[in-house]
Design a protein around this motif. Structure first.
Motif, PDB file in Angstrom:
ATOM      1  N   VAL A   1    -136.545 -28.369  72.083  1.00  0.00           N
ATOM      2  CA  VAL A   1    -137.181 -29.649  72.405  1.00  0.00           C
ATOM      3  C   VAL A   1    -137.354 -29.775  73.914  1.00  0.00           C
ATOM      4  O   VAL A   1    -138.418 -30.176  74.409  1.00  0.00           O
ATOM      5  N   LEU A   2    -136.328 -29.443  74.676  1.00  0.00           N
ATOM      6  CA  LEU A   2    -136.418 -29.498  76.135  1.00  0.00           C
ATOM      7  C   LEU A   2    -137.463 -28.528  76.664  1.00  0.00           C
ATOM      8  O   LEU A   2    -138.233 -28.861  77.573  1.00  0.00           O
ATOM      9  N   ASP A   3    -137.487 -27.328  76.102  1.00  0.00           N
ATOM     10  CA  ASP A   3    -138.458 -26.314  76.509  1.00  0.00           C
ATOM     11  C   ASP A   3    -139.878 -26.827  76.276  1.00  0.00           C
ATOM     12  O   ASP A   3    -140.731 -26.753  77.159  1.00  0.00           O
ATOM     13  N   MET A   4    -140.119 -27.386  75.108  1.00  0.00           N
ATOM     14  CA  MET A   4    -141.445 -27.912  74.770  1.00  0.00           C
ATOM     15  C   MET A   4    -141.821 -29.065  75.703  1.00  0.00           C
ATOM     16  O   MET A   4    -142.942 -29.122  76.205  1.00  0.00           O
ATOM     17  N   ALA A   5    -140.880 -29.953  75.962  1.00  0.00           N
ATOM     18  CA  ALA A   5    -141.149 -31.098  76.843  1.00  0.00           C
ATOM     19  C   ALA A   5    -141.490 -30.634  78.259  1.00  0.00           C
ATOM     20  O   ALA A   5    -142.421 -31.158  78.882  1.00  0.00           O
ATOM     21  N   LYS A   6    -140.766 -29.646  78.773  1.00  0.00           N
ATOM     22  CA  LYS A   6    -141.046 -29.130  80.115  1.00  0.00           C
ATOM     23  C   LYS A   6    -142.429 -28.492  80.177  1.00  0.00           C
ATOM     24  O   LYS A   6    -143.173 -28.700  81.145  1.00  0.00           O
ATOM     25  N   ILE A   7    -142.770 -27.714  79.168  1.00  0.00           N
ATOM     26  CA  ILE A   7    -144.079 -27.058  79.151  1.00  0.00           C
ATOM     27  C   ILE A   7    -145.185 -28.106  79.107  1.00  0.00           C
ATOM     28  O   ILE A   7    -146.141 -28.058  79.887  1.00  0.00           O
ATOM     29  N   GLU A   8    -145.049 -29.073  78.199  1.00  0.00           N
ATOM     30  CA  GLU A   8    -146.083 -30.106  78.055  1.00  0.00           C
ATOM     31  C   GLU A   8    -146.220 -30.971  79.310  1.00  0.00           C
ATOM     32  O   GLU A   8    -147.314 -31.414  79.647  1.00  0.00           O
ATOM     33  N   ALA A   9    -145.116 -31.204  80.002  1.00  0.00           N
ATOM     34  CA  ALA A   9    -145.152 -32.042  81.205  1.00  0.00           C
ATOM     35  C   ALA A   9    -145.554 -31.253  82.457  1.00  0.00           C
ATOM     36  O   ALA A   9    -145.691 -31.823  83.529  1.00  0.00           O
ATOM     37  N   GLY A  10    -145.716 -29.939  82.306  1.00  0.00           N
ATOM     38  CA  GLY A  10    -146.066 -29.112  83.458  1.00  0.00           C
ATOM     39  C   GLY A  10    -144.906 -28.821  84.372  1.00  0.00           C
ATOM     40  O   GLY A  10    -145.089 -28.477  85.534  1.00  0.00           O
ATOM     41  N   HIS A  11    -143.678 -28.962  83.859  1.00  0.00           N
ATOM     42  CA  HIS A  11    -142.493 -28.737  84.675  1.00  0.00           C
ATOM     43  C   HIS A  11    -141.722 -27.471  84.296  1.00  0.00           C
ATOM     44  O   HIS A  11    -140.609 -27.262  84.778  1.00  0.00           O
ATOM     45  N   ALA A  12    -142.289 -26.635  83.451  1.00  0.00           N
ATOM     46  CA  ALA A  12    -141.617 -25.391  83.074  1.00  0.00           C
ATOM     47  C   ALA A  12    -141.613 -24.443  84.266  1.00  0.00           C
ATOM     48  O   ALA A  12    -142.529 -24.457  85.087  1.00  0.00           O
ATOM     49  N   GLU A  13    -140.565 -23.644  84.340  1.00  0.00           N
ATOM     50  CA  GLU A  13    -140.478 -22.641  85.398  1.00  0.00           C
ATOM     51  C   GLU A  13    -141.024 -21.332  84.859  1.00  0.00           C
ATOM     52  O   GLU A  13    -140.658 -20.900  83.763  1.00  0.00           O
ATOM     53  N   TRP A  14    -141.916 -20.710  85.613  1.00  0.00           N
ATOM     54  CA  TRP A  14    -142.550 -19.467  85.196  1.00  0.00           C
ATOM     55  C   TRP A  14    -142.283 -18.402  86.264  1.00  0.00           C
ATOM     56  O   TRP A  14    -142.395 -18.675  87.453  1.00  0.00           O
ATOM     57  N   THR A  15    -141.961 -17.203  85.843  1.00  0.00           N
ATOM     58  CA  THR A  15    -141.825 -16.067  86.745  1.00  0.00           C
ATOM     59  C   THR A  15    -143.003 -15.152  86.453  1.00  0.00           C
ATOM     60  O   THR A  15    -142.977 -14.367  85.508  1.00  0.00           O
ATOM     61  N   VAL A  16    -144.047 -15.295  87.254  1.00  0.00           N
ATOM     62  CA  VAL A  16    -145.293 -14.586  86.983  1.00  0.00           C
ATOM     63  C   VAL A  16    -145.306 -13.251  87.718  1.00  0.00           C
ATOM     64  O   VAL A  16    -145.021 -13.178  88.909  1.00  0.00           O
ATOM     65  N   ALA A  17    -145.626 -12.207  86.963  1.00  0.00           N
ATOM     66  CA  ALA A  17    -145.737 -10.851  87.504  1.00  0.00           C
ATOM     67  C   ALA A  17    -146.641 -10.053  86.569  1.00  0.00           C
ATOM     68  O   ALA A  17    -147.054 -10.550  85.517  1.00  0.00           O
ATOM     69  N   GLU A  18    -146.936  -8.827  86.947  1.00  0.00           N
ATOM     70  CA  GLU A  18    -147.674  -7.957  86.042  1.00  0.00           C
ATOM     71  C   GLU A  18    -146.703  -7.494  84.962  1.00  0.00           C
ATOM     72  O   GLU A  18    -145.624  -6.984  85.268  1.00  0.00           O
ATOM     73  N   VAL A  19    -147.091  -7.704  83.708  1.00  0.00           N
ATOM     74  CA  VAL A  19    -146.205  -7.431  82.575  1.00  0.00           C
ATOM     75  C   VAL A  19    -146.805  -6.342  81.707  1.00  0.00           C
ATOM     76  O   VAL A  19    -147.998  -6.360  81.385  1.00  0.00           O
ATOM     77  N   ASP A  20    -145.965  -5.410  81.316  1.00  0.00           N
ATOM     78  CA  ASP A  20    -146.337  -4.341  80.398  1.00  0.00           C
ATOM     79  C   ASP A  20    -146.001  -4.807  78.977  1.00  0.00           C
ATOM     80  O   ASP A  20    -144.826  -4.861  78.599  1.00  0.00           O
ATOM     81  N   LEU A  21    -147.016  -5.175  78.191  1.00  0.00           N
ATOM     82  CA  LEU A  21    -146.769  -5.674  76.837  1.00  0.00           C
ATOM     83  C   LEU A  21    -146.214  -4.602  75.907  1.00  0.00           C
ATOM     84  O   LEU A  21    -145.589  -4.932  74.907  1.00  0.00           O
ATOM     85  N   HIS A  22    -146.409  -3.338  76.254  1.00  0.00           N
ATOM     86  CA  HIS A  22    -145.792  -2.258  75.464  1.00  0.00           C
ATOM     87  C   HIS A  22    -144.278  -2.392  75.548  1.00  0.00           C
ATOM     88  O   HIS A  22    -143.574  -2.340  74.532  1.00  0.00           O
ATOM     89  N   GLU A  23    -143.770  -2.595  76.762  1.00  0.00           N
ATOM     90  CA  GLU A  23    -142.324  -2.785  76.953  1.00  0.00           C
ATOM     91  C   GLU A  23    -141.830  -4.041  76.251  1.00  0.00           C
ATOM     92  O   GLU A  23    -140.770  -4.043  75.631  1.00  0.00           O
ATOM     93  N   VAL A  24    -142.590  -5.121  76.353  1.00  0.00           N
ATOM     94  CA  VAL A  24    -142.211  -6.383  75.709  1.00  0.00           C
ATOM     95  C   VAL A  24    -142.099  -6.187  74.202  1.00  0.00           C
ATOM     96  O   VAL A  24    -141.110  -6.579  73.579  1.00  0.00           O
ATOM     97  N   ALA A  25    -143.103  -5.549  73.599  1.00  0.00           N
ATOM     98  CA  ALA A  25    -143.094  -5.324  72.149  1.00  0.00           C
ATOM     99  C   ALA A  25    -141.938  -4.418  71.738  1.00  0.00           C
ATOM    100  O   ALA A  25    -141.247  -4.686  70.736  1.00  0.00           O
ATOM    101  N   GLU A  26    -141.701  -3.360  72.490  1.00  0.00           N
ATOM    102  CA  GLU A  26    -140.595  -2.438  72.181  1.00  0.00           C
ATOM    103  C   GLU A  26    -139.245  -3.144  72.269  1.00  0.00           C
ATOM    104  O   GLU A  26    -138.400  -3.009  71.383  1.00  0.00           O
TER     105      GLU A  26
END
Length: 180
Positions: A6-31
């Protein structure tokens, strides 16, 4: 877990979520997501197959948040896959300027009149006589918000009795070759 979601959803909807943006390899994520779920799949007697393209472009996103999305899709597929003869496939591939991940199960599927509601907060498909859903009903709405935050989109394809396929795609960046 409910409070955190619930807190996660509220932060995302309010624009207050913390994001660590970088280039991501989705192969690694899926594995990594598949590896972390492997024991639960074994315990339930459900076969998890990986169909991961060897070379996919990176995406600009938050690796932890995308792992959360893939784990949610794998967890949901496990819930609905039949015990003992259940099958789930996680796929990763290029998709016309994007990178696509799909998770498909051989469960009961989702009736067309219930498909839109699976992305609504606190809503779940009723299941069949073999499965009654558990959880908060927030996993898919949170996942959709995460994917859309990074310019992607999420979908569901399902026919009753034919299982369900949930997927998402994100805009692609430069290609990355996997070495094993």
């Amino acid at each position: 877990r409910l409070v955190n979601q619930v807190l996660d959803m509220a932060k995302i909807e309010a624009g207050h979520a913390e994001w660590t943006v970088a280039e991501v390899d989705l192969h690694e994520v899926a594995e990594q997501a598949a590896d972390s779920m492997a024991e639960m799949y074994r315990e339930r007697g459900v076969v998890l197959t990986r169909e991961l393209a060897a070379e996919v472009p990176r995406v600009k996103a938050d690796a932890d948040r995308l792992t959360q999305v893939v784990l949610n899709l794998l967890s949901n597929a496990l819930k609905y896959a039949p015990r003992e003869n259940g099958r789930v496939v996680v796929r990763l591939d290029r998709d016309d300027g994007a990178v696509r991940i799909e998770v498909q199960d051989n469960g009961p599927g989702i009736p067309p009149d219930q498909q839109a509601m699976v992305f609504e907060k606190f809503r779940q498909v009723a299941g069949d006589e073999h499965y009654r859903p558990g959880g908060t009903g927030l996993g898919l709405p949170i996942s959709r918000q995460i994917v859309e935050h990074f310019g992607g989109h999420m979908w569901l394809r399902s026919e009753p009795g034919q299982g369900a396929c949930f997927g998402f795609s994100l805009p692609a960046g430069p290609a990355v070759a996997q070495t094993d």
